[in-house]
Scaffold this active site. Structure first.
Site, PDB file in Angstrom:
ATOM      1  N   SER A  13      40.036  38.156  12.921  1.00  0.00           N
ATOM      2  CA  SER A  13      39.327  39.049  13.846  1.00  0.00           C
ATOM      3  C   SER A  13      38.737  40.210  13.069  1.00  0.00           C
ATOM      4  O   SER A  13      39.359  40.712  12.136  1.00  0.00           O
ATOM      5  CB  SER A  13      40.286  39.598  14.899  1.00  0.00           C
ATOM      6  OG  SER A  13      39.594  40.501  15.737  1.00  0.00           O
ATOM      7  N   GLY A  17      41.036  47.032  16.918  1.00  0.00           N
ATOM      8  CA  GLY A  17      41.948  47.276  18.038  1.00  0.00           C
ATOM      9  C   GLY A  17      42.788  46.035  18.304  1.00  0.00           C
ATOM     10  O   GLY A  17      44.017  46.090  18.433  1.00  0.00           O
ATOM     11  N   LYS A  18      42.088  44.905  18.325  1.00  0.00           N
ATOM     12  CA  LYS A  18      42.740  43.627  18.578  1.00  0.00           C
ATOM     13  C   LYS A  18      43.705  43.266  17.448  1.00  0.00           C
ATOM     14  O   LYS A  18      44.818  42.831  17.686  1.00  0.00           O
ATOM     15  CB  LYS A  18      41.630  42.574  18.594  1.00  0.00           C
ATOM     16  CG  LYS A  18      41.744  41.590  19.682  1.00  0.00           C
ATOM     17  CD  LYS A  18      40.749  40.525  19.353  1.00  0.00           C
ATOM     18  CE  LYS A  18      39.833  40.246  20.468  1.00  0.00           C
ATOM     19  NZ  LYS A  18      38.933  39.142  20.127  1.00  0.00           N
ATOM     20  N   ASP A  73      40.651  35.053  21.614  1.00  0.00           N
ATOM     21  CA  ASP A  73      39.418  35.328  22.344  1.00  0.00           C
ATOM     22  C   ASP A  73      39.843  35.859  23.689  1.00  0.00           C
ATOM     23  O   ASP A  73      40.705  35.285  24.362  1.00  0.00           O
ATOM     24  CB  ASP A  73      38.520  34.102  22.500  1.00  0.00           C
ATOM     25  CG  ASP A  73      37.107  34.559  22.876  1.00  0.00           C
ATOM     26  OD1 ASP A  73      36.475  35.240  22.041  1.00  0.00           O
ATOM     27  OD2 ASP A  73      36.660  34.299  24.004  1.00  0.00           O
TER      28      ASP A  73
HETATM   29  P1  IMP Z   1      36.116  38.824  21.624  1.00  0.00           P
HETATM   30  O1  IMP Z   1      37.393  38.106  21.975  1.00  0.00           O
HETATM   31  O2  IMP Z   1      36.000  39.141  20.186  1.00  0.00           O
HETATM   32  O3  IMP Z   1      34.922  38.146  22.201  1.00  0.00           O
HETATM   33  O4  IMP Z   1      36.185  40.262  22.283  1.00  0.00           O
HETATM   34  C1  IMP Z   1      36.928  40.494  23.419  1.00  0.00           C
HETATM   35  C2  IMP Z   1      36.540  41.808  24.059  1.00  0.00           C
HETATM   36  O5  IMP Z   1      37.265  41.873  25.290  1.00  0.00           O
HETATM   37  C3  IMP Z   1      36.989  43.013  23.281  1.00  0.00           C
HETATM   38  O6  IMP Z   1      36.005  43.511  22.431  1.00  0.00           O
HETATM   39  C4  IMP Z   1      37.285  44.003  24.396  1.00  0.00           C
HETATM   40  O7  IMP Z   1      36.108  44.526  24.839  1.00  0.00           O
HETATM   41  C5  IMP Z   1      37.790  43.146  25.522  1.00  0.00           C
HETATM   42  N1  IMP Z   1      39.253  43.108  25.497  1.00  0.00           N
HETATM   43  C6  IMP Z   1      40.044  42.062  25.160  1.00  0.00           C
HETATM   44  N2  IMP Z   1      41.332  42.399  25.217  1.00  0.00           N
HETATM   45  C7  IMP Z   1      41.361  43.684  25.591  1.00  0.00           C
HETATM   46  C8  IMP Z   1      42.433  44.602  25.796  1.00  0.00           C
HETATM   47  O8  IMP Z   1      43.629  44.319  25.622  1.00  0.00           O
HETATM   48  N3  IMP Z   1      42.076  45.830  26.176  1.00  0.00           N
HETATM   49  C9  IMP Z   1      40.773  46.202  26.366  1.00  0.00           C
HETATM   50  N4  IMP Z   1      39.755  45.410  26.163  1.00  0.00           N
HETATM   51  C10 IMP Z   1      40.039  44.151  25.773  1.00  0.00           C
END
Ligand code: IMP
Length: 200
Positions: A13, A17-18, A73
Site C-alpha cells: 500500500s 494511514g492504511k 482494498d
Molecule cells: P484504496 O483501498 O486504496 O482504494 O483506498 C481506500 C480509501 O477508502 C482510502 O483512501 C480512504 O479514503 C477510504 N478508507 C478505507 N478505510 C478507511 C478507514 O478505516 N477510515 C477512513 N477512510 C477509509
C-alpha cells in the site's frame, strides 16, 4: 497456500494511514516490509469490486517483491448515494489525496439528494477486503464491514480518510474522535483481519 506460519510480509500500500493501521493489527514479532523499503508504484485499480482490487494489488506487489504480500482494498458506501463512493473512495480525494475535498464532495452529493439530510440518519458502511498472496500463486481474501452513519459535521483528527465523518452504530463519536485502539476493536479492517489471523 503454505501451512507454515508467516514470519515476514510485504504490505502492499502507498497509503500511509492504511499502512499504519494494518501494521498495528499484525503480530509484533512479524517482520514487515513496505514501500518505505521497496518504493514500488501502486498498480492501477481496474477492478469494480473491493475483492477484485484487493487481489489485484496483493498479486502485483507479490510478483514485484517475490514476497508474501498483504493488500487492503477498502472504502465507504453511502446508501443515499447508491453506495458511492465505494471502490472510488480514494479517487474522491483527488490526485493529491486531500480528504477535506472528498468530505466536501460527500456533503455536496448528499445535499443534492436530500436538502433536509442533516435531520436524517444517513446510513453508510466501511468495507475492507484483505488479501494475502503467496509467491507460489496461492491467495486468501476476506471481507470485513462496519455499519454506521454520516456525521453532519466533520469531527476529530485521528485515523485517516473519511474517519471524521463516520459514526459507527451504537456510538456517539466519529472514528476521527476515537482512540485508535477503540476504532481497531470494531472496524472493517480488524474484522477482515480476524478471519486471516491464523496465518500469522
Ligand atoms: P484504496 O483501498 O486504496 O482504494 O483506498 C481506500 C480509501 O477508502 C482510502 O483512501 C480512504 O479514503 C477510504 N478508507 C478505507 N478505510 C478507511 C478507514 O478505516 N477510515 C477512513 N477512510 C477509509
Amino acid at each position: 497456500m503454505s501451512k507454515k506460519k508467516i514470519k515476514e510480509i510485504f504490505i502492499g500500500s502507498n497509503n500511509n494511514g492504511k499502512l499504519k493501521e494494518i501494521a498495528d493489527l499484525l503480530p509484533k514479532s512479524l517482520k514487515i516490509y513496505s514501500n518505505f523499503d521497496f518504493k514500488i508504484r501502486s498498480p492501477v485499480e481496474t477492478g469494480t469490486t473491493f475483492a477484485q482490487n484487493s487481489l489485484l494489488k496483493a498479486k502485483y506487489f507479490s510478483k514485484k517483491t517475490n514476497k508474501i504480500c498483504m493488500s487492503d482494498d477498502s472504502g465507504i458506501e453511502i446508501d443515499i448515494l447508491d453506495k458511492a463512493p465505494g471502490v472510488y473512495s480514494a479517487d474522491w480525494s483527488g490526485k493529491k489525496r486531500n480528504f477535506n475535498l472528498a468530505i466536501k464532495r460527500v456533503y455536496k452529493e448528499i445535499f443534492k439528494k436530500d436538502k433536509n439530510w442533516k435531520k436524517k440518519k444517513i446510513t453508510a458502511r466501511f468495507i475492507c477486503v484483505l488479501t494475502i498472496f503467496w509467491p507460489d500463486g496461492k491467495f486468501v481474501s476476506k471481507i470485513g464491514k462496519i455499519e454506521g452513519r454520516i456525521s453532519n459535521i466533520k469531527k476529530g483528527n485521528n485515523g485517516f480518510g473519511y474517519d471524521p465523518i463516520f459514526i459507527p452504530n451504537g456510538k456517539r463519536l466519529t472514528f476521527g474522535e476515537m482512540e485508535p485502539y477503540k476504532k481497531y476493536s470494531i472496524d472493517h479492517r480488524s474484522n477482515a483481519f480476524k478471519k486471516i489471523k491464523k496465518f500469522f
